[in-house]
Design an enzyme around this catalytic site. Structure first.
Site, mmCIF file in Angstrom:
data_model
loop_
_atom_site.group_PDB
_atom_site.id
_atom_site.type_symbol
_atom_site.label_atom_id
_atom_site.label_comp_id
_atom_site.label_asym_id
_atom_site.label_seq_id
_atom_site.Cartn_x
_atom_site.Cartn_y
_atom_site.Cartn_z
ATOM 1 C CG ASN A 125 4.849 -31.999 32.240
ATOM 2 O OD1 ASN A 125 4.894 -32.342 31.049
ATOM 3 N ND2 ASN A 125 4.455 -30.803 32.623
ATOM 4 N NE ARG B 57 0.750 -30.883 30.455
ATOM 5 C CZ ARG B 57 1.321 -29.935 29.761
ATOM 6 N NH1 ARG B 57 2.616 -29.812 29.755
ATOM 7 N NH2 ARG B 57 0.590 -29.108 29.057
ATOM 8 C CG HIS C 79 -3.816 -24.074 29.481
ATOM 9 N ND1 HIS C 79 -3.906 -22.899 28.790
ATOM 10 C CD2 HIS C 79 -2.495 -24.357 29.573
ATOM 11 C CE1 HIS C 79 -2.689 -22.483 28.469
ATOM 12 N NE2 HIS C 79 -1.817 -23.364 28.939
ATOM 13 N N GLY D 205 -0.486 -17.686 31.205
ATOM 14 C CA GLY D 205 0.947 -17.951 31.354
ATOM 15 C C GLY D 205 1.593 -17.675 30.014
ATOM 16 N NE ARG E 207 2.046 -21.224 22.447
ATOM 17 C CZ ARG E 207 1.579 -21.998 23.406
ATOM 18 N NH1 ARG E 207 0.313 -22.347 23.425
ATOM 19 N NH2 ARG E 207 2.379 -22.452 24.346
ATOM 20 C CG ASP F 136 9.054 -12.117 31.724
ATOM 21 O OD1 ASP F 136 8.355 -11.362 32.435
ATOM 22 O OD2 ASP F 136 9.615 -13.136 32.166
ATOM 23 C CD GLU G 174 -0.660 -18.680 39.929
ATOM 24 O OE1 GLU G 174 0.382 -18.691 40.605
ATOM 25 O OE2 GLU G 174 -1.088 -19.682 39.316
ATOM 26 C CD GLU H 94 -1.143 -26.816 34.557
ATOM 27 O OE1 GLU H 94 -0.282 -25.974 34.878
ATOM 28 O OE2 GLU H 94 -1.437 -27.069 33.382
HETATM 29 P P1 ADP Z 1 4.085 -21.485 31.303
HETATM 30 O O1 ADP Z 1 3.814 -22.510 32.398
HETATM 31 O O2 ADP Z 1 3.007 -21.390 30.276
HETATM 32 O O3 ADP Z 1 5.462 -21.562 30.733
HETATM 33 P P2 ADP Z 1 3.833 -19.579 33.480
HETATM 34 O O4 ADP Z 1 2.457 -19.875 33.948
HETATM 35 O O5 ADP Z 1 4.979 -20.009 34.331
HETATM 36 O O6 ADP Z 1 4.052 -20.053 31.992
HETATM 37 O O7 ADP Z 1 3.930 -18.006 33.265
HETATM 38 C C1 ADP Z 1 5.120 -17.414 32.851
HETATM 39 C C2 ADP Z 1 4.887 -15.927 32.603
HETATM 40 O O8 ADP Z 1 4.404 -15.307 33.809
HETATM 41 C C3 ADP Z 1 6.175 -15.193 32.280
HETATM 42 O O9 ADP Z 1 6.381 -15.129 30.906
HETATM 43 C C4 ADP Z 1 5.910 -13.805 32.797
HETATM 44 O O10 ADP Z 1 5.465 -13.038 31.719
HETATM 45 C C5 ADP Z 1 4.757 -13.939 33.763
HETATM 46 N N1 ADP Z 1 5.086 -13.459 35.111
HETATM 47 C C6 ADP Z 1 5.709 -14.118 36.096
HETATM 48 N N2 ADP Z 1 5.862 -13.307 37.193
HETATM 49 C C7 ADP Z 1 5.325 -12.100 36.857
HETATM 50 C C8 ADP Z 1 5.163 -10.852 37.538
HETATM 51 N N3 ADP Z 1 5.577 -10.662 38.774
HETATM 52 N N4 ADP Z 1 4.548 -9.852 36.871
HETATM 53 C C9 ADP Z 1 4.116 -10.034 35.603
HETATM 54 N N5 ADP Z 1 4.228 -11.179 34.920
HETATM 55 C C10 ADP Z 1 4.820 -12.202 35.522
#
Ligand code: ADP
Length: 399
Positions: free
Chosen positions: A7, A91, A180, A210, A241, A283, A334, A384
């Site tokens: 990727n 990917r 996605h 995410g 975004r 975050d 998740e 993925e």
């Molecule tokens: P991407 O692959 O789109 O970069 P991810 O699927 O890895 O993103 O998701 C990242 C986001 O998941 C982080 O910005 C954070 O906000 C959220 N995240 C990760 N762990 C937790 C948690 N324990 N509680 C709440 N949000 C979380």
């Protein structure tokens, strides 16, 4: 049978070598700052032990060359001959209207992916660079492209045509593509496995939440609509975004607020979403904490995020004439029980009821709906890379 999944981002490269007999990840890694000084390669072996390698990679080919050397390395490696890699799954973000499935890469495919650069100017170029580099370094190994857009090619025209001049679709390909797709496909198929049901008989809403977030309506195993659009900027509010906004805001920013086109893009892609509203962070861990401590804008940002997801779920239930299952996946989906609970609040009218205790379980596939819920609600960790590896084998078995 071992499949290497690649990727490539603009200055990064993620890789995973997967043994497909038991879906085991033999090793994985991430190279960052390719083409920039101080590149860093972090490699993890089967036991998740980390090795950091500092070396300057001037381009993706150098980085892939190093990754292959690591795979063959006496100490860190997991193979003794490059031919042990049966195929490489790449990917690729945008497959345009041509690819509704993964495809064996040849010169013709690469030419089409280059045509698609106008549709994904940030993502497709590094994807193509990665493919070309692998083809040069592994000339006898088949390469497969797996597209983020492919799963959504089953959408009907009422979902993908925008209410704008039709010629813009015909002449410039301006339509909804959706993204996605690999993740939505993976979690919906996983749901079928877990329930031991044919998803052809189900109406599913998949929420990939995410940093980038999208929702997908899946009927008879096929995507019939999704929230992202012509680009991944559309849909629900995201980390940074904006998601869907009145399109006139774009011209207003330029004409009235003195933004350049570049600044407008930067604002809507990188400074909006929950970060833009809260002014704190994109975050969700930071935002949930701040909201609990009484920060009003953090709470507002989260409430808007939930509100838009609720609206999208309800719209897709209406389009499908009901919903049998809702899936939450990706970083927020998740991990954040707060998000799941808030997004489904008030959804009892649809037959959705979640069990608070089950909703607090993390890190595994779990059904969080209560016994009396008509709609099954699941948390399913996405994978993925595994989906890309599976598609890679499927294409080779069929070709
Ligand atoms: P991407 O692959 O789109 O970069 P991810 O699927 O890895 O993103 O998701 C990242 C986001 O998941 C982080 O910005 C954070 O906000 C959220 N995240 C990760 N762990 C937790 C948690 N324990 N509680 C709440 N949000 C979380």
């Amino acid at each position: 049978m071992k499949i290497l999944v690649i990727n490539c981002g603009s200055s990064s490269l993620k890789y995973k070598l997967i043994e497909m007999n038991d879906d085991k990840v033999l090793c994985q890694g991430l190279v960052e700052r390719i083409g920039i000084e101080n590149s860093l390669l972090v490699h993890k072996n089967l036991f998740q032990e980390k090795y950091s390698i500092k070396e300057n990679f001037s381009n993706h080919k150098d980085a892939i060359d190093k990754v292959l050397k690591i795979l063959l390395d006496e100490k860190l490696g997991v193979i003794s001959n490059i031919n042990e890699i049966y195929a490489v799954g790449h990917r690729v973000v945008h497959g345009g209207e041509k690819y509704s499935n993964s495809v064996l890469i040849d010169d013709e495919v690469i030419r089409y992916l280059e045509e698609c650069i106008k549709l994904a100017p940030i993502h497709n170029p590094p994807n193509i660079i990665g493919i070309k580099a692998c083809r040069e370094l592994m000339q006898d190994t088949p390469m497969i492209a797996v597209f983020d857009t492919a799963f959504h090619q089953s959408m009907p025209d009422i979902a993908y045509i925008y209410p704008i001049e039709y010629s813009l679709y015909e002449e410039h390909g301006i339509r909804k593509y959706g993204f996605h797709g690999t993740s939505h496909k993976y979690v919906s198929q996983k749901l079928g496995e877990v329930l031991d049901r044919d998803i052809e008989d189900m109406k599913i809403i998949s929420c990939h939440l995410g940093n980038g977030a999208s929702i997908c309506a899946i009927k008879e195993g096929k995507s019939i609509d999704t929230s992202m659009g012509f680009t991944p900027l559309a849909g629900i509010a995201m980390g940074t975004r904006s998601g869907n906004i009145d399109p006139s805001i774009y011209t207003f920013l330029i004409e009235e607020c003195g933004y350049t086109v570049e600044e407008t893009n930067e604002s809507l892609n990188k400074k909006s979403g929950v970060l833009g509203i809260s002014g704190i962070s994109s975050d969700f861990r930071d935002l949930e904490k701040a909201a609990l401590e009484g920060n009003k804008r953090a709470k507002l940002a989260l409430d808007i995020f939930y509100y838009r997801i609720r609206g999208q779920i309800a719209a897709y239930a209406a389009h499908m004439g009901g919903v049998d299952a809702i899936i939450f996946t990706a970083g927020i989906g998740e991990n954040s029980s707060i998000t799941r609970k808030a997004c489904l609040k008030g959804m009892e009218f649809l037959g959705v009821k979640i069990d608070e205790e089950l909703n607090n379980i993390r890190g595994e596939i779990v059904e969080i709906s209560g016994d009396t819920s008509k709609v099954k609600v699941f948390v399913i960790p996405t994978n993925e890379e595994l989906m890309i590896a599976k598609e890679t084998i499927e294409v080779l078995n069929c070709s």
